[in-house]
Design an enzyme around this catalytic site. Sequence first.
Site, PDB file in Angstrom:
ATOM      1  CG  ASP A  32      -1.621   1.249   1.511  1.00 59.83           C
ATOM      2  OD1 ASP A  32      -1.885   1.981   0.535  1.00 59.83           O
ATOM      3  OD2 ASP A  32      -1.945   1.516   2.694  1.00 59.83           O
ATOM      4  CG  ASP A  36      -5.999   3.032   0.637  1.00 58.31           C
ATOM      5  OD1 ASP A  36      -5.048   2.215   0.738  1.00 58.31           O
ATOM      6  OD2 ASP A  36      -6.729   3.083  -0.382  1.00 58.31           O
ATOM      7  CG  ASP A  40      -1.339   1.400  -3.750  1.00 58.26           C
ATOM      8  OD1 ASP A  40      -0.169   1.050  -4.032  1.00 58.26           O
ATOM      9  OD2 ASP A  40      -1.619   2.160  -2.792  1.00 58.26           O
ATOM     10  CG  ASP A 109      -8.140 -13.283 -11.918  1.00 58.47           C
ATOM     11  OD1 ASP A 109      -8.997 -14.055 -12.381  1.00 58.47           O
ATOM     12  OD2 ASP A 109      -7.481 -13.516 -10.896  1.00 58.47           O
ATOM     13  CG  ASP A 217     -12.980 -16.442 -11.350  1.00 61.63           C
ATOM     14  OD1 ASP A 217     -12.201 -16.752 -10.448  1.00 61.63           O
ATOM     15  OD2 ASP A 217     -14.215 -16.281 -11.170  1.00 61.63           O
ATOM     16  CD  GLU A 275     -10.813 -20.856  -9.974  1.00 58.04           C
ATOM     17  OE1 GLU A 275     -10.776 -21.003  -8.752  1.00 58.04           O
ATOM     18  OE2 GLU A 275     -11.652 -20.118 -10.536  1.00 58.04           O
ATOM     19  CG  HIS A 347      -7.276 -15.450  -4.542  1.00 60.26           C
ATOM     20  ND1 HIS A 347      -6.800 -16.089  -5.673  1.00 60.26           N
ATOM     21  CD2 HIS A 347      -8.599 -15.279  -4.744  1.00 60.26           C
ATOM     22  CE1 HIS A 347      -7.794 -16.296  -6.510  1.00 60.26           C
ATOM     23  NE2 HIS A 347      -8.900 -15.819  -5.987  1.00 60.26           N
ATOM     24  CG  ASP A 348      -9.983 -18.709  -4.144  1.00 56.98           C
ATOM     25  OD1 ASP A 348     -10.325 -17.621  -3.644  1.00 56.98           O
ATOM     26  OD2 ASP A 348     -10.166 -18.992  -5.348  1.00 56.98           O
TER      27      ASP A 348
HETATM   28  C1  NOJ Z   1     -12.725 -18.271  -8.050  1.00 60.62           C
HETATM   29  C2  NOJ Z   1     -11.918 -17.168  -7.444  1.00 60.62           C
HETATM   30  O1  NOJ Z   1     -10.593 -17.573  -7.322  1.00 60.62           O
HETATM   31  C3  NOJ Z   1     -12.575 -16.841  -6.127  1.00 60.62           C
HETATM   32  O2  NOJ Z   1     -11.790 -15.994  -5.337  1.00 60.62           O
HETATM   33  C4  NOJ Z   1     -13.913 -16.254  -6.417  1.00 60.62           C
HETATM   34  O3  NOJ Z   1     -14.603 -16.025  -5.212  1.00 60.62           O
HETATM   35  C5  NOJ Z   1     -14.759 -17.177  -7.295  1.00 60.62           C
HETATM   36  N1  NOJ Z   1     -14.014 -17.768  -8.369  1.00 60.62           N
HETATM   37  C6  NOJ Z   1     -15.886 -16.410  -7.905  1.00 60.62           C
HETATM   38  O4  NOJ Z   1     -15.386 -15.518  -8.865  1.00 60.62           O
END
Ligand code: NOJ
Length: 571
Positions: A32, A36, A40, A109, A217, A275, A347-348
Amino acid sequence: MAAPGASRSASDNEAWWKSAVVYQIYVRSFADTDGDGIGDLPGIVEHLDYLQELGIDVIWLSPVYRSPQEDNGYDVSDYRDVDPLFGTLEDLDRLLAAVHLRGMRLIMDLVVNHTSSQHPWFLASRCSRESATSEWYFWRDARPGTVPGEPGSEPNNWGASFGGSAWEWVPERGQYYLHLFAPSQPDLNWDNPDTREAVFTMMDWWLDRGIDGFRMDVINFISKDPLLPDAPLNRDGYGDGMPYFSHGPQIHAYLAEMKRRVFDPRPGTYLTVGEMPGVTPEQARELTDQEHGHLNMVFQYEHVALDADGDKWTRRPMSVNDLRDTLARWQTALGDTGWNSLYWNNHDQPRVVSRYGNDTTYWRESATALATVLHLHRGTPYVYQGEEIGMTNAGFAGIDDFRDIESLDHYRTAVGTHREDPSVALDALRRQSRDNARTPMQWSAAPGAGFTTGSPWIGVNPNHSWLNVATQRGVRTSIYEFYRALIALRHRLPVVVDGSFAAIETGRDQIYAFRRHLGNAALTVYANLSDLPVSVDRDDRVDRDLVLANYPGSRRDPDRLEPWEVRVYLR
Ligand code: NOJ
């Protein structure tokens, strides 16, 4: 439009993505610069030297498009602008130019299974059946014989990923729309040719700006069974529509059209990674077939579901045998026909060192062992920010510490609807929540971890006092320097990129061993994926030069692997 960095050279025609290492930046948690508390684009520019030193070839940016941020940018309201939270389009052009200047590449993405419910396409579509985008989403009437808008009158019984029904009633239109994720993420109707063309035109716009590809995605959800039938019920009492919306009847047609329409006419080569939750090895091989496929590679999910019992919140212990078998099966199945993407984290996913490794006693050893196994497989490795320093799960104290839409929904449903003990629900979140991956990047021991001078949007992990980039960079025995060495090995040895794969049976449950072959070269990996030492028989005829190890020579016993010890030999 010729944007900065848009020029591509003849060498771009090679399949450069095969020898590349990709680094995922979750922008809101990376760096950042304006105080904030949210990362960024200028923050990324400041750290490009770091990524270059690490040996990164490609940066994947999580979504930075304009968005209401209900799902942290996976709900896009304008595909052709940057959300002011992250900067401006000019910032993005500057970043792209700086990336290209360093000989690196950048992919974006692509979130086109759904838009935000605030996207102008959807706003028009929901207002009237006469609008130009009326058919761009899945609109359906209520179930016959029911009262429209009342519970139970949804067109089918599917549940949504972030809780509740997958259908939302819109009185203005007198119909329901489908959302596989949150109600604020309506699914685009890819069966409509105008929808597809709008997506392709938008992709053109970004490629013209000079980007080097896309991470797509949930792209295997874009073709649904047109009948949208009811599905067998899951634990939450909703139908699991996965068999009907994943890898649907037109998936090959749509991805082939995308390739033909968007990528084929362009000079040069782009990185495309889809993905694909639930994708099978056979499907992945076909989709990534280097002659006839539509994508360079896909993200499969099998190896990150081995600790889940039915749903991700219910734990079962992961067995090393399962992990080894899964990894080896994907290596063998894609063989030299398709191409694998290799990842532990994104990130998931919770942090791998906490999940499959040991983030206390064998923190350094397990982080480096897991990294070695992954990076020396055949395929393109992905490093998720912070993985290269062994960042761990967050250890959140209470529900107020969580920000993720999925996590908050799980807690609400588990505690509110199913009357689960709150401490049980919290434990599941602490283990599996996506927020574990989303705490700020730990640059230093400073109060905001060097991520921000302000108040971070999500708490900084307290272990940043000792676990951070500053304490590891330049320190020979650090996880960071190990990652550098591992990445350098890929860049130096063709066998790491192009070698074939064969698993080695050692007769020991804790050991994962495999060999890569290319011409006369053989690269062998022995990894002890456990907290206990184990004896090992190696083949001295092949295992000649030790090229990488995570224990010092003084502690190396030729016939035994220490906890989480890994050794890499080259002939
Ligand atoms: C997969 C993404 O990696 C995830 O973070 C997102 O919540 C879902 N697809 C919906 O876009």
